[in-house]
Design an enzyme around this catalytic site. Structure first.
Site: not given
Ligand SMILES: Cc1ncc(COP(=O)(O)O)c(C=O)c1O
Length: 457
Positions: A375-377, A396
């Site tokens: 989740f791009c984290a 991503c």
């Protein structure tokens, strides 16, 4: 199960009647449970954009009636956004492409010598622009409670001031996590930051679609959000807040619209006088439809009332968390604990399942759209999973290992909002229960990095 409280109806969104094919050949209504990535357009936003579309014209660059009208609507949209965010008198609204664009714009506008602070739990859009723009960043470790987050910032700023004295500083913080949905203590963090003379930019990409955001009450210096997560998917976003650093900075893009006058000098060079205010960072023809759509969404959400929307969403969150808690194989990811306040965003893993496999089965066998990945984290999800896995191959959200049976190094995210009917969550919970107890009915394989149902004969 019926509700015992009076809840508002879901807001009408596009795609509510869309049927999608299952791998079996049957068709079902699509359950869109990936609002955190991009929410469906509100019907009202779509209708207002359609009503305006015949009157579409250039903005700030036309003498004709439609250009004048479009310019007025563009500027009116700015004022609508300012009201929606409860901005201060001198704050300004810059239209951008989305949150990532807004935060990169701000990163390019920081005064020389700014020291930036960000929790390592941030979305990459909040984590990465600062160092990329050449500023030193103090990355704060993942806190296990909101109180710990506030204490960590206090300590980091105290050390920074003791070591470096006065100087510009910025905290970038999310309002609601795109992974756990948990709310961050924005007002408290801002109080601490301001005590040390630091400014704060709020990443409201996941907060603004779910809760009223008052810049005045939170006292943050800037706020950023994306139209496509606020039911207005027409390619625009917002950076709103204090004008001084933005006016003192070089324009984000050089070009028409940002320049007030351009003159040839005697020596053959070109002298430019740049605009002050939002135009300075909006070079090129503005996305008037995008801005108008955001304003339409702001009006629609305000009229529906955040109190009513939040009450309904909380009911759905409670149902979802209670339903998942009854499935022992499911582990919900959380930094702040099961009782933490959250928006309608929740990530989890299922024991014995690869997350990509599970998500693929939800789609192929049940017509339910969730998301799997990091989740791009990446730092946050790895912390929550307790894994120091290497990054997946694509930037991503790529599945780390999308074959059934392999250990999951990523997670599944379910997210929803103002347009979600209760039935979608019921179907989702029933599907999770069935997959956990009976397994997938189909075979799956890895195709180009994605887990897909194997329909080969
Ligand atoms: C918390 C958060 N910040 C920033 C972003 C980036 O938003 P965009 O992709 O619209 O630029 C996202 C997108 O998922 C997000 O969830």
């Amino acid at each position: 199960m019926s509700t015992s409280v009076d809840l508002c109806a879901p807001l009408a969104v596009l795609g509510a009647d869309v049927q999608v094919p299952l791998v079996s050949g049957a068709r079902v209504g699509y359950a869109a449970l990936d609002y955190a990535a991009s929410a469906p357009a509100l019907q009202r936003v779509w209708d207002e954009v359609a009503a305006y579309a015949p009157y579409y014209g250039s903005v700030h660059r036309g003498a004709g009636y439609l250009s004048q009208l479009s310019t007025d609507l563009f500027e009116q949209s700015r004022r609508t956004v300012a009201d929606f965010l409860d901005l201060r008198e001198d704050d300004q609204v810059v239209f951008t492409r989305a949150t990532t664009d807004s935060l990169n714009l701000l990163a390019g506008a920081l005064p020389a010598g700014t020291r930036v602070f960000a929790f390592e739990t941030e979305h990459h859009a909040s984590l990465l622009p600062w160092a990329q723009a050449g500023f030193p960043v103090g990355y704060l470790r993942a806190p296990s409670s909101p109180e710990e987050a506030v204490a960590a910032l206090d300590e980091a700023l105290a050390v920074c001031v003791a070591r470096h004295g006065a100087g510009p500083r910025l905290l970038c913080v999310t309002g609601a996590s795109n992974v756990t949905g948990e709310l961050w203590p924005v007002a408290e963090l801002t109080r601490v930051a301001h005590r040390y003379g630091a400014r704060v930019v709020l990443d409201a990409a996941q907060l603004a679609p779910h809760h009223r955001v008052s810049v005045r009450e939170l006292a943050v210096d800037w706020v950023a959000f994306s139209g496509h997560k606020l039911y207005a998917p027409f390619g625009a976003g917002v950076l709103a807040g204090r004008a001084d650093w933005l006016d003192a900075a070089e324009p984000y893009l050089a070009g028409g619209g940002a320049s007030r006058t351009v003159a040839r000098e005697a020596d053959g060079s070109v002298a430019v006088e740049w605009h002050q205010g939002p135009a300075r960072h909006e070079a090129g023809s503005p996305n008037v439809i995008g801005a108008y759509a955001i304003a339409a969404a702001c009006r629609a959400l305000t009229e529906a009332g955040f109190e009513a929307l939040e009450a309904r969403e909380q009911y759905l969150i409670d149902r979802l968390t209670a339903g998942l808690a009854e499935i022992p194989e499911v582990r919900v990811l959380s930094l702040f604990g099961a009782r933490a306040a959250r928006v309608g965003v929740l990530s989890f893993v299922v024991r014995g399942w690869n997350s990509s496999h599970f998500s693929a089965a939800l789609s192929a066998e049940y017509g339910i759209g969730v998301r799997d990945g990091l989740f791009c984290a990446h730092p946050l999800v790895r912390t929550l999973l307790g894994s120091d896995a290497p990054a997946p191959s694509s930037a991503c959200g790529a599945p780390d290992a999308s074959l059934p049976g392999e250990r999951s190094l990523n997670a599944i995210r379910v997210s929803f909002g103002a347009g979600t009917p209760e039935e979608h969550l019921d179907r989702f919970l029933a599907a999770v229960r069935e997959l956990v107890s009976d397994g997938a009915r189909w075979n799956y394989r890895n195709e180009g990095g994605r887990c897909v149902a194997d329909t080969r004969r």
